[in-house]
Motif scaffolding. Structure first.
Motif: not given
Length: 612
Positions: A137-138, A142
């Motif tokens: 998820h991080e 991004t």
């Protein structure tokens, strides 16, 4: 499949002693593959990719061990259609329905390329298991390489979709993966829904993704998750329970959750089982119902060896802890085509109905039932003594008065949080009224509107309706009191337990923190207790609703006994301070009363015949 047709679980080679500790991604991938094998998947198609590397290694090991057949295709679109053909072709092997086939991809456009075959499988009813690897998820959102939104990628074309967070090695993680896979395979086969088709399991993986050398054998479920490899989960068709013989020897209790219905009571009485029935189960009555069962569990729960579950239990942490124990066999009876209740992910079998054989046959040890019944009687008296103790009105006393006033022909709508739990402790019915609660998501919203709807419907059958709610629940839906002049009028008595805030949080860990760390008490009072100071009488007047404030038990009983006309509110103000201490004190009193009720033999065993 029926309960009579449990497939044999292949023997899976265990990891040799002394094997290196596996990275979480690798351990999870191996557990996923072991779960596929155990649940009857014989073919898996994989396309090469980096994020799916842990799955690819595990599949290669399973193929080498002869546990499944691995097929490799460069193009994910071709891989998905190959899987579709493998599943459709399985019907040539004989009856029994199409066999699910899994297809594995890496992240990004690889997962999107499965979509054409997914649509075909959806409309043709072909069971596919789409295992798409994803970034954790991080990294999502991004701009990370090969990272897009894969959650619910296939929309309504799949029977079930799950987004699995990146494994991190937490305790119980692998067992949870196995439980998720079981649900996915049941949905893919259409075992309960009779609507087979594709399912999507999107699994995030963090690096490292490569297993330590040597690769070793595919792990067994027993090695990785503490689950015996011969624990077969059976999820039969809705009208195909199949023969399921039941050994009477294990010490059994029946847990009846919300909506269990009268069958739960009848089954407990037919088998001689203690009945742990929630107030809204429809079974919280009769000779086998154990009063205040969540408090009794602390004294007798250690002897439980098997639990039969009907309905959806949601109220009690002690019951959930019982269902999560590894030494307890859990059998869930879950009719219908939807998900079955198994929050602890521990069910040994899921049955679509009560097998015919369970209604008769040998019962268990009578001393087991007698111990629970005696404990329940002791608990009932301890609770009754607390209710009748002199002093200001308590929420427990309000719930007891409402329960006492509710006859078999009445309908009682009960709010979430403390009211339903208080009612659960005090019910003492020979025949239960119809008790309804919004336990689907157990929210406090919309309860006055819900109760009004219930009252309008119940009145057609000549049944009286009352509701028991807390003050926050009342305020959350105070607009539900509004009725236009041309709308049908409901006869509904609403009993509001007003402690000027949300006292349930005091009984949870947040309340404990406020007591143990006084510097947090101000924040606790503001963001959890949420005092409001609202004038309920003024609100009722604004809506043209009759309001009565009662201050003692006699006045409350008098209001409950009056015939209701229209919507009327009975407010009972109680103290919020000390709720946590009161609960602990009651639990201690019940525990002591139950201990005194259990006769001990020469060898220091309790009446259930197990070490105390």
């Amino acid at each position: 499949m029926s309960a009579a047709a449990v497939p044999a679980v292949p023997a899976v080679p265990a990891v040799p002693a002394g094997s290196p500790v596996l990275p979480p991604a690798v351990a999870a991938a191996r557990e996923i593959v072991a779960g596929l094998v155990a649940d009857g998947v014989r073919d898996v198609v994989v396309s090469p990719g980096s994020r799916s590397a842990a799955l690819a290694y595990a599949l290669a090991a399973a193929d080498a061990a002869g546990l499944l057949t691995l097929h490799v295709r460069i193009d994910e679109r071709a891989a998905a259609f190959l899987a579709l053909g493998l599943s459709r072709g399985s019907q040539a092997e004989g009856p029994g329905g199409l066999r699910p086939v899994a297809v594995v991809t890496t992240s990004g456009t690889a997962a999107a390329n499965l979509h054409p075959a997914v649509l075909e499988a959806h409309h043709a009813g072909v069971p596919l298991v789409l295992l798409t690897a994803d970034r954790p998820h991080e990294l999502r959102g991004t701009g990370a390489n090969q990272t897009t939104d894969q959650v619910a990628l296939y929309g309504t074309a799949v029977r079930q979709s799950a987004d699995v967070p990146a494994p991190d090695g937490r305790p119980g993680e692998l067992r949870d993966l196995r439980a998720l896979l079981v649900r996915a395979l049941v949905a893919a086969r259409g075992t309960r829904s009779r609507y087979p088709g594709p399912v999507h399991v999107n699994v995030a993986f963090r690096e490292p993704l490569v297993p330590p050398a040597p690769l070793g054998a595919l792990p067994s479920a027993a090695h990785e998750a503490g689950v015996s490899p011969d624990r077969a989960l059976v999820a039969g068709a809705r009208d195909d329970v199949g023969p399921w013989p039941l050994d009477p020897a294990p010490a059994t209790v029946l847990v009846a959750g919300d909506g269990a219905g009268a069958d739960a009571r009848r089954l407990a009485e037919a088998r001689g089982w203690p009945l742990l029935a929630e107030a809204s189960s429809g079974a919280a009555a009769g000779s086998h119902a154990v009063a205040a069962h969540r408090l009794v569990l602390g004294s007798l729960g250690h002897g439980v060896e098997r639990v039969v579950v009907l309905g959806r239990p949601t109220l009690s942490r002690p019951v959930q802890q019982l269902l999560a124990r590894e030494d307890v066999e859990v059998l869930v009876v879950a009719p219908g085509g939807g998900p079955w209740p198994d929050a602890a992910r521990s069910a040994s079998a899921i049955l679509p109905g009560v097998p015919d054989a369970w209604w008769s046959g040998p019962t268990g040890d009578r001393t087991w039932l007698d111990a629970w019944r005696g404990a329940g009687q002791a608990a009932r008296k301890a609770v009754a003594d607390r209710v009748s103790a002199p002093g200001p009105m308590t929420p427990l006393a309000v719930a007891a008065a409402v329960a006492e006033a509710s006859g078999p022909d009445d309908v009682l709508v009960v709010g979430s949080s403390n009211p339903v739990r208080d009612l659960d402790l005090v019910v003492d019915w020979d025949v239960s009224p119809l008790v309804l609660a919004n336990r689907g998501l157990a929210g406090i919203d919309g309860m006055l509107s819900t109760a009004t709807g219930v009252a309008l419907a119940a009145a057609r059958a000549g049944r009286r309706t009352r509701a028991l709610v807390g003050d926050l629940t009342f305020l959350h839906d105070v607009g539900g009191l509004l009725r236009g002049p041309h709308e049908p009028a409901a006869d509904l008595q609403v009993v509001v337990v007003n402690d000027d805030g949300g006292s349930i949080f005091a009984t949870l860990e947040y309340g404990a923190l406020a007591e143990d760390a006084p510097e947090t008490a101000t924040a606790f009072e503001r963001v959890f207790s949420t005092p409001h100071g609202a004038d309920l009488a003024a609100l009722c007047a604004g809506y043209g609703v009759r309001h009565r404030l009662v201050t003692d038990t006699a006045a409350l009983r008098a209001e409950l006994a009056r015939p209701s006309h229209g919507v009327e509110v009975v407010e009972v103000r109680v103290e919020r301070a000390g709720r946590r201490a009161e609960g602990a004190s009651l639990a201690a009193d019940v525990g002591a009363a139950v201990a005194r009720s259990l006769p001990r033999g020469r060898e220091g065993q309790d009446a259930a015949g197990r070490d105390a």
